[in-house]
Write a protein that holds these residues in place. Structure first.
Motif, PDB file in Angstrom:
ATOM      1  N   THR A 198       0.818  -1.211   0.000  1.00  0.00           N
ATOM      2  CA  THR A 198       0.000   0.000   0.000  1.00  0.00           C
ATOM      3  C   THR A 198       0.852   1.262   0.000  1.00  0.00           C
ATOM      4  OG1 THR A 198      -0.104  -0.041   2.410  1.00  0.00           O
ATOM      5  CG2 THR A 198      -1.903  -1.133   1.213  1.00  0.00           C
ATOM      6  N   ASN A 199       2.172   1.101   0.171  1.00  0.00           N
ATOM      7  CA  ASN A 199       3.048   2.271   0.213  1.00  0.00           C
ATOM      8  C   ASN A 199       4.223   2.152  -0.752  1.00  0.00           C
ATOM      9  OD1 ASN A 199       4.415   0.253   1.530  1.00  0.00           O
ATOM     10  ND2 ASN A 199       5.007   1.504   3.292  1.00  0.00           N
ATOM     11  N   LYS A 200       4.119   1.261  -1.738  1.00  0.00           N
ATOM     12  CA  LYS A 200       5.164   1.095  -2.754  1.00  0.00           C
ATOM     13  C   LYS A 200       4.511   0.962  -4.127  1.00  0.00           C
ATOM     14  CE  LYS A 200       8.609  -1.198   0.134  1.00  0.00           C
ATOM     15  NZ  LYS A 200       7.980  -1.244   1.421  1.00  0.00           N
ATOM     16  N   ALA A 201       5.292   1.140  -5.179  1.00  0.00           N
ATOM     17  CA  ALA A 201       4.768   1.064  -6.533  1.00  0.00           C
ATOM     18  C   ALA A 201       5.714   0.259  -7.419  1.00  0.00           C
ATOM     19  CB  ALA A 201       4.604   2.471  -7.112  1.00  0.00           C
ATOM     20  N   MET A 202       5.322   0.024  -8.663  1.00  0.00           N
ATOM     21  CA  MET A 202       6.165  -0.662  -9.631  1.00  0.00           C
ATOM     22  C   MET A 202       6.761   0.374 -10.573  1.00  0.00           C
ATOM     23  SD  MET A 202       5.255  -3.521 -12.535  1.00  0.00           S
ATOM     24  CE  MET A 202       4.185  -2.493 -13.506  1.00  0.00           C
TER      25      MET A 202
END
Length: 177
Positions: free
Chosen positions: A131-135
């Protein structure tokens, strides 16, 4: 054999760590779940038989729709076309082989799923659960010029134009925020 070991290692590492680097030794940004090395390669999206067939797809799902050969994203309970109204193809221009015949001859394992982050019931083949990282997408300069034989459903970040580039089997579409 090397491919089997590589895939096994990736799946094992996905279950241990919340961050994964592909094509590089480590993730360089702590806010990233999945990071690709820069180069002339892209991420190939899953092929679906139609957007209604993608039962349970959640907002943010990106796929290549075989009914109209377009790259689409699920957004606000509907599917948004990222291919700019240009019908694509699944026929490889170099070999003349239709990718659908290759896909149809393979048996799909409906339970196949890899999750990076906290594993949940969210449907998908590759699910980034943080919920606090992305790709970070694969980065390529001028993919329409440098990726020699792109596959339908390929997606990259174009470092030259600073846009999201998607390939529908015939043409590249570029999206800028």
């Amino acid at each position: 054999m090397n491919n089997i070991l590589s895939i096994s290692g990736l799946l094992f590492s996905c279950s241990l760590f919340a961050q994964v680097a592909i094509g590089k030794t480590s993730v360089t940004n702590p806010s990233v779940s999945l990071e690709f090395a820069a180069g002339n390669r892209g991420l190939i999206l899953p092929w679906i038989t139609s957007t209604p067939a993608a039962t349970g797809a959640v907002n943010g799902t990106v796929a290549y729709d075989l009914t109209d050969h377009k790259v689409k994203v699920k957004y606000a309970a509907a599917w948004k076309d990222l291919s700019v109204d240009t019908t694509g193809t699944t026929v490889d221009p170099l070999t003349g082989v239709d990718g659908i015949t290759i896909q149809n001859s393979s048996t799909e394992k409906s339970t196949a799923k890899t999750a990076i982050g906290t594993n949940s019931i969210t449907p998908g083949i590759l699910v980034l659960e943080d919920t606090n990282k992305a790709m970070i997408l694969p980065k390529t300069a001028n993919p329409h010029l440098t990726i020699i034989n792109p596959a339908p459903g390929m997606i990259v970040y174009d470092t030259t134009s600073k846009t999201l580039a998607v390939f529908n089997g015939k043409v590249w579409s570029f999206w800028k925020s």
